[in-house]
Scaffold this active site. Structure first.
Site, short mmCIF file in Angstrom:
data_model
loop_
_atom_site.label_atom_id
_atom_site.label_comp_id
_atom_site.label_asym_id
_atom_site.label_seq_id
_atom_site.Cartn_x
_atom_site.Cartn_y
_atom_site.Cartn_z
CB ILE A 1 37.20 70.64 105.91
CG1 ILE A 1 38.56 71.09 106.49
CG2 ILE A 1 36.21 71.79 105.76
CD1 ILE A 1 38.55 71.49 107.97
CG LEU B 1 39.79 75.89 113.86
CD1 LEU B 1 40.59 77.19 113.77
CD2 LEU B 1 38.81 75.99 115.04
CD GLU C 1 30.18 72.48 115.40
OE1 GLU C 1 29.86 73.35 116.21
OE2 GLU C 1 29.57 72.26 114.35
C1 LIG Z 1 34.02 63.62 110.96
C2 LIG Z 1 34.71 64.87 111.39
C3 LIG Z 1 34.27 66.09 110.87
C4 LIG Z 1 34.93 67.28 111.24
N1 LIG Z 1 34.54 68.47 110.67
C5 LIG Z 1 35.28 69.57 110.89
C6 LIG Z 1 35.02 70.79 110.18
O1 LIG Z 1 34.07 70.89 109.40
N2 LIG Z 1 35.85 71.85 110.38
C7 LIG Z 1 36.91 71.81 111.24
O2 LIG Z 1 37.63 72.80 111.36
N3 LIG Z 1 37.17 70.68 111.94
C8 LIG Z 1 36.40 69.56 111.78
N4 LIG Z 1 36.68 68.40 112.47
C9 LIG Z 1 37.75 68.38 113.44
C10 LIG Z 1 37.27 68.26 114.89
O3 LIG Z 1 36.73 69.47 115.33
C11 LIG Z 1 38.46 67.77 115.73
O4 LIG Z 1 38.64 66.41 115.40
C12 LIG Z 1 38.26 67.95 117.21
O5 LIG Z 1 38.28 69.31 117.55
C13 LIG Z 1 39.31 67.23 118.05
O6 LIG Z 1 40.60 67.38 117.56
P1 LIG Z 1 41.52 66.08 117.30
O7 LIG Z 1 40.69 65.09 116.59
O8 LIG Z 1 42.78 66.51 116.69
O9 LIG Z 1 41.79 65.47 118.73
P2 LIG Z 1 43.00 65.84 119.72
O10 LIG Z 1 43.01 67.30 119.97
O11 LIG Z 1 44.24 65.20 119.24
O12 LIG Z 1 42.53 65.13 121.06
C14 LIG Z 1 42.74 63.74 121.34
C15 LIG Z 1 42.19 63.46 122.72
O13 LIG Z 1 42.85 64.29 123.71
C16 LIG Z 1 41.88 65.05 124.43
N5 LIG Z 1 42.44 66.36 124.75
C17 LIG Z 1 43.16 67.18 123.93
N6 LIG Z 1 43.49 68.32 124.57
C18 LIG Z 1 42.93 68.23 125.81
C19 LIG Z 1 42.90 69.08 126.95
N7 LIG Z 1 43.47 70.29 126.95
N8 LIG Z 1 42.23 68.67 128.07
C20 LIG Z 1 41.62 67.46 128.07
N9 LIG Z 1 41.62 66.60 127.03
C21 LIG Z 1 42.27 66.98 125.93
C22 LIG Z 1 40.68 65.16 123.49
O14 LIG Z 1 39.48 65.42 124.20
C23 LIG Z 1 40.70 63.79 122.83
O15 LIG Z 1 40.07 62.85 123.66
C24 LIG Z 1 36.01 67.23 112.16
C25 LIG Z 1 36.41 65.99 112.68
C26 LIG Z 1 35.79 64.83 112.30
C27 LIG Z 1 36.27 63.54 112.88
#
Ligand SMILES: Cc1cc2nc3c(=O)[nH]c(=O)nc-3n(C[C@H](O)[C@H](O)[C@H](O)COP(=O)(O)OP(=O)(O)OC[C@H]3O[C@@H](n4cnc5c(N)ncnc54)[C@H](O)[C@@H]3O)c2cc1C
Length: 385
Positions: free
Chosen positions: A156, A124, A363
């Site tokens: 991913i 995603l 997630e």
């Molecule tokens: C090791 C690892 C494995 C992963 N595996 C998968 C996978 O298999 N498949 C997949 O699709 N994704 C995967 N991900 C992605 C993961 O789901 C995302 O990193 C996560 O959803 C957060 O997105 P971001 O890192 O871009 O943070 P951002 O969205 O940039 O957020 C940064 C900060 O802002 C805060 N924030 C953002 N929006 C809001 C809001 N509306 N209200 C309050 N706070 C907010 C967040 O909580 C966070 O503290 C993985 C990530 C990692 C690090």
């Protein structure tokens, strides 16, 4: 505490624990150090039928539910979150097929997932679509009987190692969140390649990779559900898998707690075991209470889901939020109980602390879980008016 597990559930716990003790604990530090994917362990997990735990019997699985998955994930996580992330992400990638796939798709993919012949990943996230999943830019353009995918997925889990990918892509930009769809893309399809492999702080044996789609043509029948259902598929998938992330939190907290207790009994200062100091005793008491509260919530939510209720969004977010915050707190406190030794790689707790952090991020971050819970509460309140 007795959770009145059935004989079968106890058996699942015991098998998972045996794999953890015999196959994971002896190699977890090395896998972490070398960032090595746990293929040998996944083979044992498959041979023990644990990959098919949640898959219906008609497709070769054991036909069990969220509680059984939570029990298995908890036990694997007690030993190593890198391994349990590989296992749980396989289920995450499978849920779209299980929940929305056609019978043909299920017949084609599920038996190979059960046997461990093919691992799965869920894609995603993108560079501009993290918490805001609506920002997905990967496109899937319909051309005759095919879809043509273009774009890049980021971070991913199981990327590169998995054979089957469930991918969210935009089919109609003009429809916003209702313009996304989910597809199955197989490794080896022309135009589908892998980019950067991440070098991570924790869960280092779990593979985290970029997926690149460049004019990648897939058959029209690879769509999961209908066009425009992409976000419904993704959100429903996360509803099911988030309890598993909660179970990961319970498991890693339990592992860190056990290491802290055994250290506290052995380590002597001021002529007595440090476990005789009230400051240490209170930390251990708090840790044990928090773990039991987290386990109770995860198991209750799992049972709630398994009862067949439809709306599980709030409850699964609560289980994920609470248990993973507990995991972070308990692993930090376990390290503190162990003093300088806890900081050293000779002991497993520094790894557990590094590993636990991801549970508050993937997630859906725990801030996003709070948003999800609050939105559900407000909706419920509006209905009561
Ligand atoms: C090791 C690892 C494995 C992963 N595996 C998968 C996978 O298999 N498949 C997949 O699709 N994704 C995967 N991900 C992605 C993961 O789901 C995302 O990193 C996560 O959803 C957060 O997105 P971001 O890192 O871009 O943070 P951002 O969205 O940039 O957020 C940064 C900060 O802002 C805060 N924030 C953002 N929006 C809001 C809001 N509306 N209200 C309050 N706070 C907010 C967040 O909580 C966070 O503290 C993985 C990530 C990692 C690090």
């Amino acid at each position: 505490m007795d959770y009145f597990l059935t004989e079968e559930q106890v058996m699942i716990r015991d098998i998972s624990r045996q794999i953890s003790e015999e196959k994971i604990i002896p190699v977890r530090a090395e896998l972490d150090e070398k960032e090595e994917f746990p293929w040998d362990i996944m083979k044992v997990v498959a041979e023990s039928d644990l990959l098919g735990l949640f898959i219906p019997e008609e497709y070769g699985g054991l036909g069990k539910g969220t509680l059984e998955m939570s029990i298995a994930i908890e036990e694997l996580s007690r030993a190593c979150l890198g391994v349990s992330t590989t296992y749980a992400a396989n289920a995450l990638g499978t849920y779209p097929l299980l929940l929305f796939g056609t019978d043909e798709q299920k017949k084609k993919y599920l038996p190979d997932i059960v046997s461990g012949k093919r691992l799965v990943a869920f894609a995603l996230t993108e560079a501009n679509a993290g918490s805001d999943a609506g920002g997905v830019q990967t496109t899937a353009k319909r051309e005759g009987n095919e879809y043509v995918l273009n774009g890049t997925k980021q971070w991913i889990t199981n990327g590169g190692e998995a054979e089957i990918y469930t991918v969210v892509a935009v089919t109609d930009k003009s429809k916003g969140a209702r313009g996304a769809s989910t597809f199955v893309v197989e490794k080896g399809t022309e135009g589908f390649s892998f980019g950067k492999k991440e070098n991570k702080m924790g869960i280092r044996s779990s593979a985290t990779r970029e997926l690149i789609f460049e004019n990648c043509r897939i058959p029209g029948e690879n769509i999961i559900g209908r066009e425009g259902m992409g976000f419904i598929v993704a959100m429903r998938t996360l509803d099911y898998s988030r309890t598993g992330v909660g179970a990961q939190g319970v498991g890693v907290a339990q592992g860190a707690f056990e290491a802290a207790v055994s250290f506290a009994k052995e380590r002597k200062q001021f002529g007595q075991p440090i476990s005789s100091f009230q400051a240490i005793q209170h930390m251990l008491a708090d840790m044990a209470t928090q773990i039991e509260a987290a386990r109770s919530l995860v198991y209750s939510v799992a049972r709630f889901i398994d009862s067949g209720v439809k709306n599980i969004t709030k409850e699964s977010a609560m289980a994920k939020l609470f248990a993973t915050d507990v995991a972070m707190k308990v692993t930090v406190d376990a390290l503190q109980v162990m003093g300088g030794s806890g900081y050293m790689r000779e002991y497993p707790v520094e790894k557990m602390m590094r590993d636990a952090k991801i549970l508050q991020i993937y997630e859906g971050t725990n801030q996003i879980q709070r948003n999800v819970i609050a939105q559900a509460l407000i909706k419920e309140a509006a209905k009561k008016k």
